[in-house]
Design a protein around this motif. Structure first.
Motif, short mmCIF file in Angstrom:
data_model
loop_
_atom_site.label_atom_id
_atom_site.label_comp_id
_atom_site.label_asym_id
_atom_site.label_seq_id
_atom_site.Cartn_x
_atom_site.Cartn_y
_atom_site.Cartn_z
N ALA A 188 0.83 -1.21 0.00
CA ALA A 188 0.00 0.00 0.00
C ALA A 188 0.86 1.26 0.00
O ALA A 188 0.41 2.32 -0.41
N ALA A 189 2.12 1.13 0.45
CA ALA A 189 3.04 2.27 0.41
C ALA A 189 3.20 2.79 -1.01
O ALA A 189 3.55 3.95 -1.21
N PHE A 190 2.95 1.92 -2.00
CA PHE A 190 3.11 2.34 -3.40
C PHE A 190 1.81 2.87 -4.01
O PHE A 190 1.81 3.28 -5.16
N TYR A 191 0.69 2.85 -3.25
CA TYR A 191 -0.54 3.45 -3.81
C TYR A 191 -1.23 4.38 -2.82
O TYR A 191 -2.45 4.52 -2.81
N GLY B 189 -1.25 3.46 6.90
CA GLY B 189 -1.47 2.97 8.26
C GLY B 189 -1.38 1.45 8.40
O GLY B 189 -1.28 0.93 9.51
N PHE B 190 -1.39 0.73 7.29
CA PHE B 190 -1.37 -0.74 7.39
C PHE B 190 -0.06 -1.24 8.01
O PHE B 190 -0.03 -2.29 8.64
N LYS B 191 1.02 -0.47 7.84
CA LYS B 191 2.31 -0.85 8.43
C LYS B 191 2.25 -0.83 9.95
O LYS B 191 3.16 -1.33 10.62
N LEU B 192 1.20 -0.18 10.50
CA LEU B 192 1.08 -0.08 11.95
C LEU B 192 0.20 -1.20 12.50
O LEU B 192 -0.09 -1.25 13.69
N ILE B 193 -0.25 -2.07 11.62
CA ILE B 193 -1.08 -3.20 12.03
C ILE B 193 -0.25 -4.47 11.90
O ILE B 193 -0.03 -4.98 10.80
N GLY B 194 0.21 -4.97 13.04
CA GLY B 194 1.15 -6.10 13.02
C GLY B 194 0.57 -7.39 13.56
O GLY B 194 1.32 -8.33 13.84
N PRO C 146 -8.75 7.03 12.07
CA PRO C 146 -9.02 6.68 13.47
C PRO C 146 -9.52 5.25 13.65
O PRO C 146 -9.17 4.57 14.61
N ARG C 147 -10.35 4.79 12.71
CA ARG C 147 -10.85 3.40 12.78
C ARG C 147 -9.71 2.40 12.61
O ARG C 147 -9.65 1.38 13.30
N LEU C 148 -8.78 2.71 11.72
CA LEU C 148 -7.62 1.82 11.53
C LEU C 148 -6.80 1.76 12.81
O LEU C 148 -6.34 0.69 13.22
#
Ligand code: 173
Length: 318
Positions: A88-91, A100-105, A310-312
């Protein structure tokens, strides 16, 4: 009796007719073929092509030679390709909250249980016209690699290659962030255009970066996300059998994350053997780094995506 024989023959014909309708999906990867972040996607393709014989087939066009990495998300959206392996970093141009997906581990099994997958799938449906088939590498973190050793945890005067993944933390520590695709990292380091770069803990050997890297800053941070996306119109056009082959293979692909701890251990050892030295400012500074990295990233996501950020963060629980 005759009639039964005839209808059985027709049934057989009908079945072979359905088999002739095997669908072929064109796929690209945002990472070079055969390298760390394409490898498992390529195994996924092999599995789909084996399990889905006569049902669904993936035609792998390749990596960045076929398409520039930062264009892959849009190519899925517009159906220039049917499927892609991409972070997602590329889009983030299409989906700012993707940063923010990188913060979901959390493991994907948990994310599929607790609504995270469903929410992120919905975001992909809406903003990328895509189905979020799988996410890989939740248990692989990132590092900042450096060629100069600052005497404290401060990037003032350093130029560091980034993507959206590292931009906020690099700037928060006083560094100058320079965005490039992975394909430009080697030359930028070799020519001294940058003094360092962000990249996961694994994969620096794939493109020979160990030859132009001196240090790896500790601690590791965030969580790699590389997604398998399929164009939503394509997904909707598939039949149940075709979707099942893809969904089953997607779960299998996510399961390959269990291999990552072993791969990480081996790569860190290989970095040491290649002369890449860790820089570690101790537990208090490491804690400050991790808190800063987490906070500046969420603030940035929420600022760019006030509706969904905020939801993420709530789903991430950090
Ligand atoms: O550094 C990068 O290019 C990047 O953002 C990334 C993301 C996921 C996996 C590998 C690299």
């Amino acid at each position: 009796m005759h009639r039964i024989v005839v209808s059985t023959a027709l049934l057989a014909l009908g079945l072979s007719g359905a088999q002739a309708q095997e669908v072929t999906l064109r796929a690209v990867s945002a990472f070079v073929e055969g390298t760390q972040f394409s490898k498992n996607f390529e195994r996924f393709i092999e599995k789909v092509n084996a399990d889905g014989k006569g049902v669904v087939k993936i035609n792998y066009i390749g990596g960045p030679r076929a398409m520039p990495p930062f264009e892959v998300g849009n190519a899925v959206r517009t159906r220039v390709v049917d499927m892609a392996n991409v972070t997602a970093a590329f889009y983030t141009n299409l989906m700012p909250e993707g940063d923010g997906f990188k913060l979901i581990g959390k493991p994907m099994s948990e994310q599929r249980q607790n609504g995270t997958w469903a929410y992120i799938n919905e975001l992909h449906n809406r903003k990328l016209n895509a189905w979020y088939l799988a996410r890989q590498f939740h248990n692989v973190p990132f590092h900042i690699y450096l060629n100069k050793k600052p005497d404290k945890l401060d990037f003032t005067g350093l130029k560091i290659r980034v993507t959206p993944v590292y931009k906020d933390v690099v700037e928060a520590l006083g560094g100058t962030a320079i965005t490039t695709a992975p394909g430009e990292v080697y030359t930028a380091l070799e020519r001294g255009v940058v003094d360092g770069y962000g990249w996961p803990v694994t994969g620096i050997f794939d493109l020979g970066w160990e030859k132009v890297t001196k240090y790896r800053l500790e601690p590791a941070f965030y969580s790699v996300e590389v997604n398998v996306l399929i164009n939503l119109d394509v997904w909707k056009s598939l039949n149940d059998a075709q979707r099942k082959v893809l969904s089953d293979a997607a779960l299998w692909l996510e399961g390959l994350d269990s291999e990552n701890p072993g791969i990480i251990k081996a790569e860190v050892e290989r970095q040491a053997a290649a002369g890449i030295a860790p820089i570690d400012y101790g537990p208090a500074e490491s804690k400050r780094f991790l808190e800063l990295a987490n906070e500046v990233a969420w603030q940035s996501v929420i600022k760019r995506a006030p509706e969904t950020g905020p939801r993420l963060r709530q789903l991430a629980g950090n």
